[in-house]
Design a protein around this motif. Structure first.
Motif, PDB file in Angstrom:
ATOM      1  N   SER A  84      45.000  49.745  38.797  1.00 12.69           N
ATOM      2  CA  SER A  84      45.735  48.590  39.297  1.00 12.69           C
ATOM      3  C   SER A  84      46.945  48.366  38.406  1.00 12.69           C
ATOM      4  N   SER A  85      47.914  47.694  38.960  1.00 12.45           N
ATOM      5  CA  SER A  85      49.113  47.368  38.214  1.00 12.45           C
ATOM      6  C   SER A  85      49.525  45.954  38.581  1.00 12.45           C
ATOM      7  N   CYS A  86      49.978  45.187  37.604  1.00 12.32           N
ATOM      8  CA  CYS A  86      50.360  43.801  37.855  1.00 12.32           C
ATOM      9  C   CYS A  86      51.698  43.513  37.188  1.00 12.32           C
ATOM     10  N   TYR A  87      52.510  42.756  37.874  1.00 11.23           N
ATOM     11  CA  TYR A  87      53.755  42.262  37.302  1.00 11.23           C
ATOM     12  C   TYR A  87      53.528  40.777  37.055  1.00 11.23           C
ATOM     13  N   ASP A  89      53.066  37.454  33.689  1.00  8.92           N
ATOM     14  CA  ASP A  89      53.415  36.925  32.382  1.00  8.92           C
ATOM     15  C   ASP A  89      52.234  37.167  31.440  1.00  8.92           C
ATOM     16  N   ASN A  90      52.406  38.081  30.495  1.00 10.90           N
ATOM     17  CA  ASN A  90      51.318  38.407  29.569  1.00 10.90           C
ATOM     18  C   ASN A  90      50.866  37.215  28.731  1.00 10.90           C
ATOM     19  N   ALA A  91      51.711  36.214  28.593  1.00  8.82           N
ATOM     20  CA  ALA A  91      51.354  35.041  27.797  1.00  8.82           C
ATOM     21  C   ALA A  91      50.366  34.129  28.529  1.00  8.82           C
ATOM     22  N   SER A  92      50.384  34.133  29.866  1.00  6.78           N
ATOM     23  CA  SER A  92      49.533  33.189  30.596  1.00  6.78           C
ATOM     24  C   SER A  92      48.548  33.843  31.567  1.00  6.78           C
ATOM     25  N   ASP A  93      48.728  35.110  31.869  1.00  2.00           N
ATOM     26  CA  ASP A  93      47.881  35.799  32.845  1.00  2.00           C
ATOM     27  C   ASP A  93      47.028  36.863  32.153  1.00  2.00           C
ATOM     28  N   GLY A  94      45.973  37.297  32.821  1.00  2.00           N
ATOM     29  CA  GLY A  94      45.137  38.328  32.219  1.00  2.00           C
ATOM     30  C   GLY A  94      44.182  38.941  33.225  1.00  2.00           C
ATOM     31  N   SER A  95      43.458  39.938  32.767  1.00  2.00           N
ATOM     32  CA  SER A  95      42.460  40.575  33.627  1.00  2.00           C
ATOM     33  C   SER A  95      41.279  41.031  32.780  1.00  2.00           C
ATOM     34  N   ALA A  96      40.162  41.231  33.467  1.00  2.00           N
ATOM     35  CA  ALA A  96      38.956  41.736  32.818  1.00  2.00           C
ATOM     36  C   ALA A  96      38.177  42.517  33.859  1.00  2.00           C
ATOM     37  N   ASN A  97      37.457  43.525  33.408  1.00  3.40           N
ATOM     38  CA  ASN A  97      36.594  44.240  34.345  1.00  3.40           C
ATOM     39  C   ASN A  97      35.290  44.592  33.656  1.00  3.40           C
ATOM     40  N   TYR A  98      34.316  44.903  34.505  1.00  3.71           N
ATOM     41  CA  TYR A  98      32.991  45.218  33.989  1.00  3.71           C
ATOM     42  C   TYR A  98      32.347  46.225  34.918  1.00  3.71           C
ATOM     43  N   LYS A  99      31.738  47.254  34.334  1.00  4.44           N
ATOM     44  CA  LYS A  99      31.002  48.245  35.115  1.00  4.44           C
ATOM     45  C   LYS A  99      29.526  48.111  34.795  1.00  4.44           C
ATOM     46  N   CYS A 107      28.242  49.152  40.072  1.00  6.39           N
ATOM     47  CA  CYS A 107      28.979  47.999  40.590  1.00  6.39           C
ATOM     48  C   CYS A 107      30.124  47.748  39.609  1.00  6.39           C
ATOM     49  N   ILE A 108      31.339  47.786  40.127  1.00  9.59           N
ATOM     50  CA  ILE A 108      32.525  47.609  39.282  1.00  9.59           C
ATOM     51  C   ILE A 108      33.275  46.379  39.789  1.00  9.59           C
ATOM     52  N   VAL A 109      33.474  45.415  38.895  1.00 15.56           N
ATOM     53  CA  VAL A 109      34.148  44.172  39.275  1.00 15.56           C
ATOM     54  C   VAL A 109      35.370  43.990  38.381  1.00 15.56           C
ATOM     55  N   THR A 110      36.470  43.594  38.994  1.00 18.56           N
ATOM     56  CA  THR A 110      37.703  43.277  38.265  1.00 18.56           C
ATOM     57  C   THR A 110      38.111  41.857  38.620  1.00 18.56           C
ATOM     58  N   VAL A 111      38.523  41.105  37.601  1.00 19.09           N
ATOM     59  CA  VAL A 111      39.020  39.751  37.791  1.00 19.09           C
ATOM     60  C   VAL A 111      40.439  39.682  37.240  1.00 19.09           C
ATOM     61  N   PHE A 112      41.339  39.153  38.041  1.00 23.10           N
ATOM     62  CA  PHE A 112      42.708  38.861  37.607  1.00 23.10           C
ATOM     63  C   PHE A 112      42.831  37.349  37.543  1.00 23.10           C
ATOM     64  N   GLY A 113      43.331  36.840  36.439  1.00 20.92           N
ATOM     65  CA  GLY A 113      43.547  35.402  36.286  1.00 20.92           C
ATOM     66  C   GLY A 113      45.026  35.135  36.139  1.00 20.92           C
ATOM     67  N   LEU A 114      45.573  34.333  37.061  1.00 24.61           N
ATOM     68  CA  LEU A 114      46.994  34.022  37.052  1.00 24.61           C
ATOM     69  C   LEU A 114      47.174  32.559  36.676  1.00 24.61           C
ATOM     70  N   GLY A 115      47.840  32.320  35.561  1.00 28.68           N
ATOM     71  CA  GLY A 115      48.025  30.951  35.081  1.00 28.68           C
ATOM     72  C   GLY A 115      48.783  30.094  36.066  1.00 28.68           C
ATOM     73  N   ILE A 116      48.316  28.854  36.213  1.00 25.92           N
ATOM     74  CA  ILE A 116      48.956  27.920  37.147  1.00 25.92           C
ATOM     75  C   ILE A 116      50.038  27.154  36.398  1.00 25.92           C
TER      76      ILE A 116
END
Length: 116
Positions: A84-87, A89-99, A107-116
């Motif tokens: 995956s690729s995201c454009y 703000d590294n200061a407020s957004d992030g991602s995590a995944n777990y296998k 089961c592979i889950v990815t979460v993207f968190g986008l700061g409001i």
């Protein structure tokens, strides 16, 4: 001047990958723990895992919009590559995944968190 309150509020509003990974792990284990791969049940399992993740993420009470993806794959020896690729703000957004895996599936889950 940065105060302790500013640091605390920025920490409370930060995307913390370890917290998110824990939420993912708990969600998968709650749904999948004693299951054996069954093609007919995969759509329900993926929905259940995603819904459990969203519930746990919203309970963190952080200022984020979340995107959650889940993939369940039978263990057959086949390869799987996901990217995956995201454009953002590294200061407020992030991602995590777990296998997660057991004897019959992944089961592979990815979460993207986008700061409001």
């Amino acid at each position: 001047i940065t105060t302790m309150d500013d640091l605390q509020s920025s920490e409370e509003a930060a995307f913390v990958p370890d917290e998110v990974t824990s939420a993912i792990k708990e969600s998968i284990e709650h749904t999948m723990a004693a299951q054996t791969y069954n093609h007919a049940k995969v759509p329900q399992w993926t929905s259940d895992v995603i819904e459990a993740c969203m519930k746990r993420l919203t309970q963190l009470n952080k200022p984020f919009k979340y995107i959650v993806t889940a993939a369940i794959m039978q263990k057959t020896g086949a390869g799987l590559h996901v990217a995956s690729s995201c454009y953002w703000d590294n200061a407020s957004d992030g991602s995590a995944n777990y296998k997660w895996e057991n004897k019959s599936m992944y089961c592979i889950v990815t979460v993207f968190g986008l700061g409001i």
